[in-house]
Write a protein that holds these residues in place. Sequence first.
Motif, mmCIF file in Angstrom:
data_model
loop_
_atom_site.group_PDB
_atom_site.id
_atom_site.type_symbol
_atom_site.label_atom_id
_atom_site.label_comp_id
_atom_site.label_asym_id
_atom_site.label_seq_id
_atom_site.Cartn_x
_atom_site.Cartn_y
_atom_site.Cartn_z
ATOM 1 N N PRO A 164 4.972 -0.132 4.227
ATOM 2 C CA PRO A 164 5.559 -0.686 2.544
ATOM 3 C C PRO A 164 4.484 -1.537 1.954
ATOM 4 O O PRO A 164 4.602 -1.600 0.760
ATOM 5 C CB PRO A 164 6.648 -1.357 3.221
ATOM 6 C CG PRO A 164 7.007 -0.800 4.666
ATOM 7 C CD PRO A 164 5.711 -0.141 5.273
ATOM 8 N N LEU A 165 3.453 -2.035 2.507
ATOM 9 C CA LEU A 165 2.534 -2.943 1.840
ATOM 10 C C LEU A 165 1.794 -2.013 0.686
ATOM 11 O O LEU A 165 1.256 -2.807 -0.058
ATOM 12 C CB LEU A 165 1.709 -3.731 2.663
ATOM 13 C CG LEU A 165 2.355 -4.991 3.577
ATOM 14 C CD1 LEU A 165 1.354 -5.560 4.496
ATOM 15 C CD2 LEU A 165 2.771 -5.844 2.435
ATOM 16 N N MET A 166 1.656 -0.802 0.999
ATOM 17 C CA MET A 166 0.844 0.014 0.121
ATOM 18 C C MET A 166 1.307 0.009 -1.276
ATOM 19 O O MET A 166 0.638 0.168 -2.238
ATOM 20 C CB MET A 166 1.007 1.426 0.826
ATOM 21 C CG MET A 166 0.048 1.631 1.985
ATOM 22 S SD MET A 166 -1.553 2.299 1.765
ATOM 23 C CE MET A 166 -2.180 2.466 3.125
ATOM 24 N N TYR A 167 2.617 -0.188 -1.469
ATOM 25 C CA TYR A 167 3.151 -0.451 -2.735
ATOM 26 C C TYR A 167 2.740 -1.628 -3.610
ATOM 27 O O TYR A 167 3.321 -1.833 -4.923
ATOM 28 C CB TYR A 167 4.738 -0.355 -2.505
ATOM 29 C CG TYR A 167 5.293 1.070 -2.283
ATOM 30 C CD1 TYR A 167 5.421 2.212 -3.221
ATOM 31 C CD2 TYR A 167 5.511 1.428 -1.070
ATOM 32 C CE1 TYR A 167 5.741 3.577 -2.843
ATOM 33 C CE2 TYR A 167 5.914 2.666 -0.612
ATOM 34 C CZ TYR A 167 6.230 3.801 -1.636
ATOM 35 O OH TYR A 167 6.529 4.858 -1.259
ATOM 36 N N ALA A 168 2.210 -2.456 -2.747
ATOM 37 C CA ALA A 168 1.521 -3.609 -3.434
ATOM 38 C C ALA A 168 0.556 -3.212 -4.528
ATOM 39 O O ALA A 168 0.320 -3.949 -5.378
ATOM 40 C CB ALA A 168 1.080 -4.729 -2.502
ATOM 41 N N VAL A 169 -0.129 -2.159 -4.311
ATOM 42 C CA VAL A 169 -0.990 -1.534 -5.469
ATOM 43 C C VAL A 169 0.124 -0.566 -6.365
ATOM 44 O O VAL A 169 0.610 0.438 -5.770
ATOM 45 C CB VAL A 169 -2.027 -0.671 -4.775
ATOM 46 C CG1 VAL A 169 -2.950 0.274 -5.751
ATOM 47 C CG2 VAL A 169 -2.818 -1.759 -4.000
ATOM 48 N N PRO A 170 0.115 -1.127 -7.466
ATOM 49 C CA PRO A 170 1.096 -0.420 -8.384
ATOM 50 C C PRO A 170 0.952 1.104 -8.621
ATOM 51 O O PRO A 170 1.963 1.747 -8.816
ATOM 52 C CB PRO A 170 0.996 -1.271 -9.595
ATOM 53 C CG PRO A 170 -0.217 -1.698 -9.624
ATOM 54 C CD PRO A 170 -0.654 -2.050 -8.422
ATOM 55 N N THR A 171 -0.321 1.703 -8.532
ATOM 56 C CA THR A 171 -0.448 2.884 -8.806
ATOM 57 C C THR A 171 0.114 4.205 -7.527
ATOM 58 O O THR A 171 0.227 5.316 -7.838
ATOM 59 C CB THR A 171 -1.813 3.398 -8.759
ATOM 60 O OG1 THR A 171 -2.709 2.734 -7.788
ATOM 61 C CG2 THR A 171 -2.341 2.981 -10.509
ATOM 62 N N THR A 172 0.294 3.426 -6.555
ATOM 63 C CA THR A 172 1.297 4.196 -5.303
ATOM 64 C C THR A 172 2.270 4.740 -5.550
ATOM 65 O O THR A 172 2.879 5.750 -5.518
ATOM 66 C CB THR A 172 1.283 3.124 -4.014
ATOM 67 O OG1 THR A 172 0.172 2.690 -3.811
ATOM 68 C CG2 THR A 172 1.833 4.091 -3.005
ATOM 69 N N VAL A 173 3.165 4.105 -6.452
ATOM 70 C CA VAL A 173 4.584 4.615 -6.772
ATOM 71 C C VAL A 173 4.127 5.790 -7.847
ATOM 72 O O VAL A 173 5.071 6.582 -7.988
ATOM 73 C CB VAL A 173 5.302 3.467 -7.375
ATOM 74 C CG1 VAL A 173 5.188 2.967 -8.647
ATOM 75 C CG2 VAL A 173 7.019 4.001 -7.345
ATOM 76 N N GLY A 174 3.433 5.617 -8.239
ATOM 77 C CA GLY A 174 2.907 6.438 -9.601
ATOM 78 C C GLY A 174 2.490 7.875 -9.057
ATOM 79 O O GLY A 174 2.820 9.020 -9.253
ATOM 80 N N ALA A 175 1.655 7.836 -7.696
ATOM 81 C CA ALA A 175 1.266 8.916 -6.912
ATOM 82 C C ALA A 175 2.733 9.611 -6.272
ATOM 83 O O ALA A 175 2.916 10.947 -6.248
ATOM 84 C CB ALA A 175 0.328 8.682 -5.862
ATOM 85 N N ASP A 176 3.448 8.548 -5.631
ATOM 86 C CA ASP A 176 4.606 9.230 -5.231
ATOM 87 C C ASP A 176 5.813 9.931 -6.182
ATOM 88 O O ASP A 176 6.240 10.958 -6.131
ATOM 89 C CB ASP A 176 5.549 8.127 -4.673
ATOM 90 C CG ASP A 176 5.163 7.713 -3.174
ATOM 91 O OD1 ASP A 176 4.569 8.624 -2.605
ATOM 92 O OD2 ASP A 176 5.515 6.608 -2.678
ATOM 93 N N LEU A 177 5.889 9.447 -7.391
ATOM 94 C CA LEU A 177 6.690 10.054 -8.277
ATOM 95 C C LEU A 177 6.232 11.496 -8.593
ATOM 96 O O LEU A 177 6.940 12.265 -9.127
ATOM 97 C CB LEU A 177 6.750 9.307 -9.871
ATOM 98 C CG LEU A 177 7.605 7.903 -9.697
ATOM 99 C CD1 LEU A 177 7.341 6.947 -10.824
ATOM 100 C CD2 LEU A 177 9.033 8.179 -9.325
ATOM 101 N N ILE A 178 4.892 11.553 -8.968
ATOM 102 C CA ILE A 178 4.240 12.817 -9.224
ATOM 103 C C ILE A 178 4.505 13.922 -7.985
ATOM 104 O O ILE A 178 4.924 14.971 -7.928
ATOM 105 C CB ILE A 178 2.506 12.843 -9.350
ATOM 106 C CG1 ILE A 178 2.275 11.816 -10.594
ATOM 107 C CG2 ILE A 178 1.874 14.055 -9.098
ATOM 108 C CD1 ILE A 178 0.996 11.540 -10.590
#
Length: 488
Positions: A161-175
């Motif tokens: 879950p701490l990976m989501y502290a980097v904001p681009t992680t959720v962008g990769a997940d949305l893609i």
Amino acid sequence: MPAAVALCAVWTLVLLAVPAGAAGTVAAHLLFLDTAGFGALFAVALLFFERTEGTRQALTVTPLRVGEGVAARLLVLTALALFIAVPMTAVSVRDRFADLPQVLPPTLGGVALTSALLLTSCLAAGARTRDLSGFLLTVPFVVAPLILVPLVHVTGILEHPLMYAVPTTVGADLIRMGTAPESLDADPVTLSAGTAYASAWVAVGTVAALRAVGNGSLPARVRPETAKGALAPAVRVTGRGRLPAIARFARTDLLGAGRDPLLLLLLCAPVPLALLIRLALPGASDFLLTAHGFDLAPHTPALLATLVLLHVPMMFGVVGGLRAVEDADENVLLVLRASPVSVPAYLGYRMVLVAVLSLTGLAAALPLSGLTDGGPSAGVVVALVLAALQAPLLLAGMTAFASNKVEALVAVKGVGALMALTPVAAWLLPGSWKFLLLPLPPSWPVLALPGYDAGPLGPWPCLAGGVLVTAVALAVLLRRTLRRIDGT
């Protein structure tokens, strides 16, 4: 816009060539790693171009505010990223094309979010540096966490879950949610919270970019190693004649390398690149085999060609090309007509320099990478020589088609895609279909490598053909360069 159209066509064709079952996963990586960051470097290059041309000062007497200019740039470049992403997404889900209306919103949302984060970060960093070289030295520390952490997350090497502290992680997940939903484990609550968090970072980054652009219009520092500084010793040769004019250029470059951290980093880059490959490749191979059942070992020649053989000369060619384009942009090449150094001699010096540096870098990187553990062979030696010739070809291409650094970066974007795709295409194309690539100079060093099925082309025919094709392409590009400098 032409660069966006060309890149869109290239990646769409690549995804069409990928089997439908794997196209979604490949598209997710391409959209995140390349498409979302399409405009980041261009935005900073435009910023430096405006600074050099005095556009920032001119805009102070117009109604246009700094915030409006930055907002327009962010919107336009994000829109171009979305323009590239639409056909790529459509092709990647061709086996479930009816789902495209449900696929596009999360995919395009992830691309837009990632693009906005990269654009604002690069603009904020670029506005605080004096020139493009300073930015290129700084930007890896800014962009690397935004790219590497999500990449580790989406590949499954490490998920936390701490990976989501980097904001681009959720962008990769949305893609991934759009193009490869089967690879996504995140729940809707996590994605919603991550999107809100990343959107807040976009707002923070936009404010930081606005302040940096508004307050950071520093004049470009005149460096002694630039062509203007190199020109003066060359012109003084007439009076003293102690050193040939070209030798004075070489001396200036040598002294300048000691003062320019970017040049020092570039000169040393092939060795750490090779060591990183040697250390990381076994772990990556084991992970892919265990998690996805994919064995990298049979594809070692393609990895060698992509990660080392063509990558090293591309690094030296790009930096040499940027130096030459800078000289042309500042009319230094025109002034050379009144000096002992002719324009062809100057270009010849630059091309020989990048070829020698590429050859040296490849000679160090190939054995260190661990991808040529079988030892040197005639094919490896021929591939190394032909690959080194791609650096002056890249330099000539940049001077032929680019009149400033912004146009040079557009050219680099296209050439980079070509040099990355050629080894893959040569590896995947069956039998005689590989010969369709022979008009492309980068195909010859690739086909000379042991492991590539080059048919009747052995090392020495590859050497002769590669030198001939490269020489013809070089002659055409140099002629165009000289005509452009002459204004004809």
